[in-house]
Design a protein around this motif. Sequence first.
Motif, PDB file in Angstrom:
ATOM      1  N   LEU A   1       0.832  -1.201   0.000  1.00  0.00           N
ATOM      2  CA  LEU A   1       0.000   0.000   0.000  1.00  0.00           C
ATOM      3  C   LEU A   1       0.869   1.253   0.000  1.00  0.00           C
ATOM      4  CD1 LEU A   1      -2.897  -0.947   2.461  1.00  0.00           C
ATOM      5  CD2 LEU A   1      -2.670  -1.359   0.014  1.00  0.00           C
ATOM      6  N   ARG A   2       1.908   1.227   0.803  1.00  0.00           N
ATOM      7  CA  ARG A   2       2.790   2.409   0.879  1.00  0.00           C
ATOM      8  C   ARG A   2       3.471   2.668  -0.468  1.00  0.00           C
ATOM      9  NH1 ARG A   2       3.854   4.225   5.979  1.00  0.00           N
ATOM     10  NH2 ARG A   2       5.899   5.061   5.472  1.00  0.00           N
ATOM     11  N   ALA A   3       3.834   1.592  -1.150  1.00  0.00           N
ATOM     12  CA  ALA A   3       4.464   1.768  -2.465  1.00  0.00           C
ATOM     13  C   ALA A   3       3.467   2.350  -3.453  1.00  0.00           C
ATOM     14  CB  ALA A   3       4.994   0.421  -2.967  1.00  0.00           C
ATOM     15  N   LEU A   4       2.201   1.919  -3.364  1.00  0.00           N
ATOM     16  CA  LEU A   4       1.210   2.405  -4.329  1.00  0.00           C
ATOM     17  C   LEU A   4       0.939   3.893  -4.129  1.00  0.00           C
ATOM     18  CD1 LEU A   4      -1.320  -0.576  -4.470  1.00  0.00           C
ATOM     19  CD2 LEU A   4       0.297   0.179  -6.230  1.00  0.00           C
ATOM     20  N   VAL A   5       0.882   4.335  -2.881  1.00  0.00           N
ATOM     21  CA  VAL A   5       0.605   5.755  -2.661  1.00  0.00           C
ATOM     22  C   VAL A   5       1.876   6.594  -2.834  1.00  0.00           C
ATOM     23  CG1 VAL A   5       1.003   5.926  -0.158  1.00  0.00           C
ATOM     24  CG2 VAL A   5      -0.778   7.325  -1.239  1.00  0.00           C
TER      25      VAL A   5
ATOM     26  N   THR B   1      -3.596   6.064 -16.644  1.00  0.00           N
ATOM     27  CA  THR B   1      -2.535   7.056 -16.500  1.00  0.00           C
ATOM     28  C   THR B   1      -1.483   6.527 -15.520  1.00  0.00           C
ATOM     29  OG1 THR B   1      -4.312   8.645 -16.618  1.00  0.00           O
ATOM     30  CG2 THR B   1      -2.111   9.510 -16.121  1.00  0.00           C
ATOM     31  N   PRO B   2      -0.203   6.617 -15.883  1.00  0.00           N
ATOM     32  CA  PRO B   2       0.826   6.152 -14.947  1.00  0.00           C
ATOM     33  C   PRO B   2       0.817   6.986 -13.657  1.00  0.00           C
ATOM     34  CG  PRO B   2       1.742   6.566 -17.133  1.00  0.00           C
ATOM     35  CD  PRO B   2       0.353   7.118 -17.135  1.00  0.00           C
ATOM     36  N   LEU B   3       0.974   6.295 -12.515  1.00  0.00           N
ATOM     37  CA  LEU B   3       1.104   7.003 -11.233  1.00  0.00           C
ATOM     38  C   LEU B   3       2.580   7.269 -10.992  1.00  0.00           C
ATOM     39  CD1 LEU B   3      -1.060   5.299  -8.453  1.00  0.00           C
ATOM     40  CD2 LEU B   3      -1.311   7.585  -9.415  1.00  0.00           C
ATOM     41  N   PRO B   4       2.975   8.520 -10.752  1.00  0.00           N
ATOM     42  CA  PRO B   4       4.401   8.766 -10.486  1.00  0.00           C
ATOM     43  C   PRO B   4       4.825   8.082  -9.190  1.00  0.00           C
ATOM     44  CG  PRO B   4       3.084  10.752 -10.148  1.00  0.00           C
ATOM     45  CD  PRO B   4       2.161   9.729 -10.703  1.00  0.00           C
ATOM     46  N   PRO B   5       6.021   7.512  -9.178  1.00  0.00           N
ATOM     47  CA  PRO B   5       6.486   6.864  -7.958  1.00  0.00           C
ATOM     48  C   PRO B   5       6.940   7.901  -6.937  1.00  0.00           C
ATOM     49  CG  PRO B   5       8.172   6.757  -9.630  1.00  0.00           C
ATOM     50  CD  PRO B   5       7.002   7.463 -10.255  1.00  0.00           C
ATOM     51  N   ALA B   6       6.864   7.542  -5.669  1.00  0.00           N
ATOM     52  CA  ALA B   6       7.431   8.342  -4.579  1.00  0.00           C
ATOM     53  C   ALA B   6       6.890   9.757  -4.518  1.00  0.00           C
ATOM     54  CB  ALA B   6       8.968   8.370  -4.687  1.00  0.00           C
TER      55      ALA B   6
END
Lengths: 322, 302, 498
Positions: free
Chosen positions: C297-301, C315-320
């Motif tokens: 979950l933390r990685a996804l957010v 749409t791609p979610l930007p990491p971090a």
Amino acid sequence: MTLLRRSASLIGMVAIIVFFSVMKPATFPTLGNWLNISQQVSMLLVVSVAMTVVMAMGDFDLSVGAMASLAGVVAAVMFKAGFGMVPALGTALVVGVAAGVANGMLVSLAGILPFIATLATMTVLSGAAFIVSDGRTISGADIPAAFGDFARSGIAIGQDGTRVLRIPSLTIVALAVTAALWLVMEQTSYGRRLYAIGGNAEAARLAGVRVVALRLSAFVFTGAGAAIAGLMYASRVASANPIQGDGLMLTAIAAVFLGQSLTESGQPRVLATLAGVVVLGALDNGLTQMRVDSYVRQVLVGLIILLAVGASALARRRGRAG
Amino acid sequence: MHRLLLSTAATLTLALPAFAQDVAVITPYLAQPGTQFYVDAFSERADALGWDVNVVDTAGDVAAVISRIEDAVTQGVDAIVINVDPAQVGAGLQVAADAGIPVVGMDAGSDPLLAVNVTSDGVEMAAETANFVIDAIGGAGNVVMFTFDPFPPVQIRGAEADRIFAEHDGITVIDRITPDVSDGGIADSRAQMEAVLAANPDAGSINAVWAAWDQPALGALQAIEAAGREGEGIVITGIDANPQARDEVAKGGNFKATVAQDFAGIGAAAADAVATLLDGGSFDSDAIFVPTVLITADNAAE
Amino acid sequence: MTLALEDVSRNYGPVQALRGVSLMLRPGEVHALMGENGAGKSTLIRLLAGLEQPNRGWVMIDGQPVVLARPEAAQAHGLRFIHQEMHVVPTLSVAENMHLHRPFPRRAGLINWRELRRRARVALDALGLDHIDPAVPMLRLGLGDRMLCRIATTLIGKDRARYIIMDEPTAALTGAESERLFAVIRDLRAQGVGVLYVSHRIAEVMALADRVTVLRDGARISSHVRGDTDQARLIHEMTGRDLSDLYPPRPAPPDTPPVLRIEGLRAGPLHDISLAVAPGEVLGLAGLAGAGRGELLRALVGAIPRKGNVTLAGTPLPPADPAAAWAAGVAYIPRERRVEGLMMLRPIVENVALPHLDRLARARLFLDRAAERRLLAQRGAEVRLKAGGPQALPVTLSGGNQQKVLFARAVGGAPRLLLLDEPTRGVDVGARHDLYRVIRALAAQGVAVILASSDLQEVIGLADRIVVLQGGRIAHLVRNEGLAEGDLLTMCYDRPAA
């Protein structure tokens, strides 16, 4: 309980003002004297509200005093070198902004504790002030008369006997800075996010607050505020030396703490800081008029801060238990 | 004439015993030993004259001196005495002048807004020790200077010494140090001197230390003794003749000379100047100089 | 040899916190005390701890009335208290921490370190805690082991505990830590210690307790002996409501293309995670502690860095970057609500509005406080948040209402994807029911939900599909049809057939 604590602090502050008014009825509660006080605390007010911005995030900036000193000598050295008002003051402000960026980067990007990071920059800025000024006081003919005259000017609002009553220019500057920072901190989403960081930085980050960027930017306000205060100081003393603003730092932190005791759950707020500054200014002014010894005065001021902050901490603890 | 004025002052003071004169002494530097001597002597004389004296120390904050001058004016004192560069507190002096309250400088500096400044001749003191150094090392050698330019009375000492050393071709100033004075100046001066000694390890590479006041001279002495180089004949001079400096000079070690300012004399003379002004008198010159004495091993014990 | 409350009442002004409660704790038994927040459990503990006095009634020990005027008096009678938050000195060793409130053994005036460690060793061994080394600093221990040390401490020396009162001890523990705690509690029982186990976790209580007493609104509602009651009845007694089923009905999962696609995600302990979640679907994440549920979950957010492709609605979610994730329609409720979720001393309206300020503020800059209050009123009602107005501080709210503040925040921006990490930890049954309804209602509106929980019943009760993680990899991905808790637990341990 919170209400009781807040009103207790407020009553204490009002009591101080009433006390001086009763003891020195002819000279303390007069418009002229309050205009004096407003001018006397103007530099402290600017540094304190600027400090409030970082303290709202739970951070500190120990470098504000050294920054104020540096801004003064930078402007003075440029005056001496023949530059005009705009480039001299502009450069001093740019130095303030740059120091703020540096503090912000150290704290937020490098992750150094604000206490340590700004202690280090305090030393650096102080050293820079000595280098820039060559360790000398720059005064007299090197400083344009208009610069020193600014601090002696004001908007005439009336007559008190033979004396013209003026709202001092320094007071106007300080109130303008306070109003601007009040707007930023209390009325914008930017300020709200800074308070959120102070409330819980990790929670704020996970709720979509860009903590790193905001923390960095907040230190810029403080650096710029300190530079403005340093220029105001230099104008008031029509001179600059590399240590003259140093004392502002501790007093500013004290003013913010004093103000915190007025707010719900003890957070730094711009208007509360204003109240803290006014009380500190009134104490200095009133106790001088009552001819209280300087050292006794220091002890009293320290005790009053302890009392206010201690009472609020105590009330908060009891509030939590009950 | 002077005598006449003084006796008038005495008469007036005696004639109006019910109205004690209020005098505010405002200084940012009370913690400095010299300042305490002035203020004590001033207060003693003021007590004798029946004045009510309030001493205000702003702990190094010059802008606060302006604020306290304003407060004293608001409170309606009869006279104000300051011990700070008058150019920096011009805003306050103007307020006092507007209110018609006289301000006397106590070792402050000259300014048109001051009625008079009572002081030692800093230029003279610096010249005395600088020339002492030059004589003691035979007119040639390497000198380390300790100065503090942010404080004007000390700055003029440094400037005078600079001038004199520059006039002698044989004298080389190998370092000009501004110590950190926040803890009194001895500790940092010692540290700085240790660095200078380390950089100049050869015997005879340093001939003298000229300090603009005593604390750095004492710090330098400690550094030299700690380095075991007290036998090299390094001559040290200070200014002010504080008790610790007198002791060292009396021992006949490296610390050869200092200059005694008559702090008490300055304080008392400032009180006399206030008395003159309160009587409506005035001064021809903008400065009153109180004499100084060079202290060497011969007279240090006195 | 008993500890008893006889007809005890305690009021704070007009508020009646306890009304004539009687209760008996015998040596060698585990007595569970259940009730929702505000039922009077905390007051009862404070009375036993000597922090409060009853207005009426008596505390009896061995048949004699006693006055517990101070905490020291409770100590002297052999009562010990274990709270969910452990106060330890992290830098001191386990052995030193275990001797903080008793004299250190000495030899020739100096501290006898060997004897100190030996005593700690003996106390730990007595409870089978041979995995804890008394010489290591406390900070190396997890929360669960710290608690076990604390329990072991009560058994040192002559004044060993006769009765141990545990207040929600598992609230902050992982599943494995809880299991270890239960083993220790059974050990204590065998050694003749009476344990008063205060909890609202029904499953734990049913597994552990010899007797159960239920409190509601300060009064004792019932007492049961082991095997004499069931979950539905306890829920009914605690809440006063008939929760015939704690979990809302699950409609047939919608047959729509996925809104969230995860391909080859790597982050922290996670490897090679590929998943797709459809709008309106609740995906359950199960697995042992350390399997990587929370990390996913933390990685996804974007709270921790990740590699791999994640797209939300194409749409791609930007990491971090949690800010970008919220802006793209991700809402996240972290595991530790007080540490990672709430600003405990900022008004709830600010807590709820925080991720939505850009939308709420005029010109994205100037605060619109009326709009913030409207948002709170609307979303707060949806999650049945009970708080004293928009300026109430989270610190004054119960655990359930604190969690509801986070739910109101999460749904405040009409999310596409809702990430829930242990959403009902430390939340009482009534509030859990409210939250489950919210989760299902959101799914019905087309929100994709990922629910990570150590409570396997909860996962089975809510999820449409269940992912079981093992060591950072997906071990099983199953439809939630006819699964029992035991099946799921087995999947947490079993390696899947290759």
